[in-house]
Enzyme design. Structure first.
Site, PDB file in Angstrom:
ATOM      1  N   TYR A  65       3.953   5.650  11.209  1.00 47.95           N
ATOM      2  CA  TYR A  65       4.260   4.272  11.609  1.00 47.95           C
ATOM      3  C   TYR A  65       5.181   3.505  10.661  1.00 47.95           C
ATOM      4  O   TYR A  65       5.465   2.354  10.896  1.00 47.95           O
ATOM      5  CB  TYR A  65       2.969   3.485  11.847  1.00 47.95           C
ATOM      6  CG  TYR A  65       1.949   3.590  10.724  1.00 47.95           C
ATOM      7  CD1 TYR A  65       2.072   2.836   9.563  1.00 47.95           C
ATOM      8  CD2 TYR A  65       0.868   4.476  10.821  1.00 47.95           C
ATOM      9  CE1 TYR A  65       1.151   2.932   8.532  1.00 47.95           C
ATOM     10  CE2 TYR A  65      -0.055   4.587   9.790  1.00 47.95           C
ATOM     11  CZ  TYR A  65       0.085   3.816   8.650  1.00 47.95           C
ATOM     12  OH  TYR A  65      -0.825   3.925   7.638  1.00 47.95           O
ATOM     13  N   HIS A  93      -3.732   4.508   4.576  1.00 44.40           N
ATOM     14  CA  HIS A  93      -4.849   3.561   4.678  1.00 44.40           C
ATOM     15  C   HIS A  93      -6.112   4.209   4.107  1.00 44.40           C
ATOM     16  O   HIS A  93      -6.795   3.658   3.258  1.00 44.40           O
ATOM     17  CB  HIS A  93      -5.061   3.164   6.140  1.00 44.40           C
ATOM     18  CG  HIS A  93      -6.401   2.575   6.415  1.00 44.40           C
ATOM     19  ND1 HIS A  93      -6.817   1.392   5.844  1.00 44.40           N
ATOM     20  CD2 HIS A  93      -7.440   3.021   7.170  1.00 44.40           C
ATOM     21  CE1 HIS A  93      -8.062   1.138   6.253  1.00 44.40           C
ATOM     22  NE2 HIS A  93      -8.453   2.106   7.043  1.00 44.40           N
ATOM     23  N   ARG A 107       0.865  -1.178   0.000  1.00 41.58           N
ATOM     24  CA  ARG A 107       0.000   0.000   0.000  1.00 41.58           C
ATOM     25  C   ARG A 107       0.899   1.224   0.000  1.00 41.58           C
ATOM     26  O   ARG A 107       1.443   1.594   1.042  1.00 41.58           O
ATOM     27  CB  ARG A 107      -0.883  -0.030   1.256  1.00 41.58           C
ATOM     28  CG  ARG A 107      -2.052   0.938   1.221  1.00 41.58           C
ATOM     29  CD  ARG A 107      -2.685   1.041   2.601  1.00 41.58           C
ATOM     30  NE  ARG A 107      -1.889   1.907   3.459  1.00 41.58           N
ATOM     31  CZ  ARG A 107      -1.734   1.746   4.769  1.00 41.58           C
ATOM     32  NH1 ARG A 107      -2.301   0.750   5.391  1.00 41.58           N
ATOM     33  NH2 ARG A 107      -0.999   2.599   5.464  1.00 41.58           N
TER      34      ARG A 107
END
Lengths: 325, 359
Positions: free
Chosen positions: B270, B261, B257
């Site tokens: 993160y 998100h 990805r």
């Protein structure tokens, strides 16, 4: 006309509808060879084969989730969850999908699943086997929640569910599975949802109830008759949607109302009925609406069970209260 | 023999085009040119749609959007192997899948602009709705495949889900039902390495996701998910197998990805940008383009024309979506039941009355 108990009436309805509609499949744990733990699906597998009467793995979300795919594809799944206390693994599939597929797709998909489950207490069962969780389903937009009180009604209501375009939660009060028999016509008939039944007419007080509590209320009414108190008993038959019209016209007539259900009181169907009466018939009331319900506690094991659920005496006390108010 | 091995399993990994665009001669499915070009163009359009949607969200013209940047090969390589009558069960990031299946872009924008109207599926199209609750849709795909099997239809279903979804109970139940009833289902796992902020290694201790299929009694295969031909090859085999009545397959497409998100997320919190940079080198669109150019199917001029055409298509779709009236108050109540029950009629009248008298 044959006399049937509740189990026999539901079984006969499944046979009849499955013969008329080859898209109906019955699925669940032990519904095939064993005929269901209460024998409600007895004999179906022999007649319709294991493609249409399916013994599934032991997985409630799996059963209901797969049924959604089947329904989308064009089948009419009837899922049995063995006890009402075991539906929860599938609650997400019910709330997040079944109930809202029509809305989410602007009507392009429907999800006409019938979810059958034994329901309620009074049979001295194990933990998780005596619950009355109807509020958890009645509160979900998109669901229809049916709780029959007699073999005759069960056939008409289930037949309607099996022809419906919307999903139906069909709770079968296990306390009356084999409690009594009545005449059930062999020919097909349906009872529409959202139409309460006046079980008996009366003029002093309206008792609003459903499921196994209808019989308990009738017992109370019989005893009250000896005291010259005339009870009108309204059997809701579906707790979602609720037949407001019948409730209001009865309460306008009697001016008093007692609601009886075996589910806990807090935010139960009784609360909703009381609110609707307040909104639409406040000035017709001669007394506050009284609720006779199970208490807001975890359903006790058999030793304490009888304290927990409504009985004729508790109903009589409530009726006396509203009469003397 | 008191102790013996009762089970041993193997999982294959397939790559056809390496990250520099070199194709393995033997593994190349040698697809017809028109199919290859349709796949490539859809990948380019998907990326442009994605980029535009992200910008529209930043401008406040659509609501939350889950980008699919970097996953174009995993999506198009798999969806292209489906027949028209096979069913597509997406998760929520499969914009490429919808585009391939003929969903008009304007409806995708309508949904993102906050209207269920955008998810109205045209009659006869075997596409299912976006599914946001994680892994729940895996069961729907199994059920639909099962129905096809019961009705003797030669139809398969394919369901998309991420690495995070494999931790959910519904994934387990779906795989188990599919295995037991041998349903014609393809489980297409886009292992994009991140479930919001939680990395793949925290979802499972298993070495691969593909190997989970072995425990349910069917085949699992791992592919380079940024290699469109590897994904196609594995999916086509799985779909053909399903059509032959030989049951389900799990495909783990290793991808990444590249973006957030959703637009409500910020990946810099993160993960390392070095990791993201590394995956950039394995870009699925660039890699496929090299392959096509080497075969003489593509050039700069065609690329330019494709981008120009897609730009105007996207602009037109946005314009159409933005000019639609999507706030009809009756629609709040119209689709809950097939026939509106009295309490909803009452509530609808209440709202209409309120709106009429509103100052």
């Amino acid at each position: 006309m044959p006399k049937m108990n509740l189990v026999e009436a539901i079984n006969a309805t499944l046979f009849q509808e499955m013969e008329l509609n080859d898209k109906i499949v019955v699925m669940g744990e032990d519904v095939g060879v064993d005929g269901g733990v209460f024998r409600v699906t007895e004999g179906l597998i022999k007649k319709f084969g294991e493609q249409r009467v399916i013994d599934t793995p032991l997985a409630e979300s799996g059963i209901i989730g797969a049924a959604i795919g089947m329904a989308i594809y064009g089948l009419k799944p009837v899922t049995e969850i063995q006890f009402e206390g075991f539906i929860f693994p599938a609650y997400e599939q019910i709330v997040s999908h079944i109930a809202r597929i029509r809305t989410r797709s602007h009507g392009s998909y429907k999800c006409p699943i019938v979810l059958r489950s034994p329901y309620g207490g009074g049979v001295r069962a194990l933990e998780h086997h005596s619950e009355a969780p109807e509020t958890l389903y009645a509160h979900v937009p998109g669901l229809t929640v049916v709780i029959p009180s007699s073999p005759y009604d069960a056939k008409g209501l289930l037949s309607n569910a099996l022809q419906a375009e919307d999903p139906v939660i069909f709770f079968e009060p296990k306390r009356i599975y084999r409690a009594f028999k009545e005449e059930v016509p062999e020919e097909r008939y349906t009872i529409p949802f959202g139409q309460a039944k006046i079980v008996q007419e009366g003029h002093d007080v309206t008792i609003i109830t459903y499921g196994a509590m209808v019989r308990v209320s009738m017992e109370a009414a019989e005893l009250l008759k000896e005291k010259n108190i005339s009870c009108e008993i309204v059997d809701l038959r579906t707790v979602s949607p609720i037949d407001t019209e019948t409730i209001i016209s009865s309460v306008r007539k009697t001016g008093r109302c007692v609601v009886v259900h075996e589910a806990p009181r807090n935010l139960g169907i009784g609360a909703e009925i009381s609110a609707r009466i307040n909104e639409k018939a406040l000035l017709d009331l001669k007394a506050p609406v009284k609720r006779v319900t199970a208490y807001d506690v975890v359903t006790p094991l058999p030793k304490l069970e009888d304290f927990h659920f409504p009985n004729a005496e508790k109903i009589i006390n409530a009726v006396n209260y509203v009469m003397g108010f | 023999m008191p102790i013996e091995t009762v089970f041993e399993g193997k999982v294959k990994y397939i790559q056809v085009i390496d990250k520099d665009g070199n194709a393995d001669e033997k593994l190349d499915p040698k697809l017809p040119k028109d199919l290859l070009l349709r796949m490539y163009i859809t990948m380019v359009v998907t990326r442009m749609f994605d980029d535009k949607a992200l910008k529209l969200q930043r401008q406040g013209r659509i609501y939350t959007y889950p980008p699919c940047l970097g996953q174009e090969a995993a999506q198009i390589g798999s969806i292209a192997a489906l027949n028209e009558e096979d069913w597509f069960f997406p998760s929520y990031r499969e914009h490429g899948g919808y585009l391939w299946r003929g969903t008009e872009m304007k409806w995708m924008f309508v949904y993102l602009m906050g209207s269920e109207l955008g998810m109205k599926i045209p009659e006869g199209k075997h596409n299912f709705l976006v599914s946001i609750p994680i892994a729940t849709q895996t069961l729907h795909a199994v059920g639909a495949a099962w129905a096809a099997k019961i009705l003797n239809h030669k139809v398969a279903t394919m369901v998309y889900f991420g690495d995070g979804a494999t931790s959910e109970g519904d994934f387990h139940e779906a795989m188990n039902f599919a295995g037991v009833f041998k349903t014609p289902t393809v489980f297409l796992n886009q292992n994009n390495q991140w479930a919001i902020s939680v990395p793949r290694k925290k979802q499972t201790a298993a070495k691969t996701i593909a190997q989970k299929a072995l425990a349910y009694g069917f085949e699992g295969v791992q592919v380079d998910g940024n290699d469109v031909l590897a994904v196609y090859r594995a999916t086509k085999e799985a779909i053909d197998k399903a059509h032959r009545g030989e049951g389900p397959t799990l495909i783990e497409a290793l991808t990444y990805r590249m973006s957030h998100h959703t637009t409500a997320d910020d990946w810099t919190k993160y993960r390392d940008s070095a990791e993201v940079e590394q995956w950039k080198e394995r870009d699925p669109v660039k890699r496929f383009r090299i392959y096509l150019e080497r075969n003489g199917y593509w050039n700069e001029d065609l690329e330019k024309k494709t981008v120009e055409r897609a730009t105007s298509e996207i602009e037109k779709a946005i314009e159409e979506a933005e000019s639609m009236k999507l706030d009809n108050p009756e629609d709040v109540f119209m689709y809950t039941y097939s026939k509106m029950p009295p309490h909803l009629v009452e509530q609808m009248n209440e709202l209409m009355e309120y709106l009429k008298n509103k100052s």
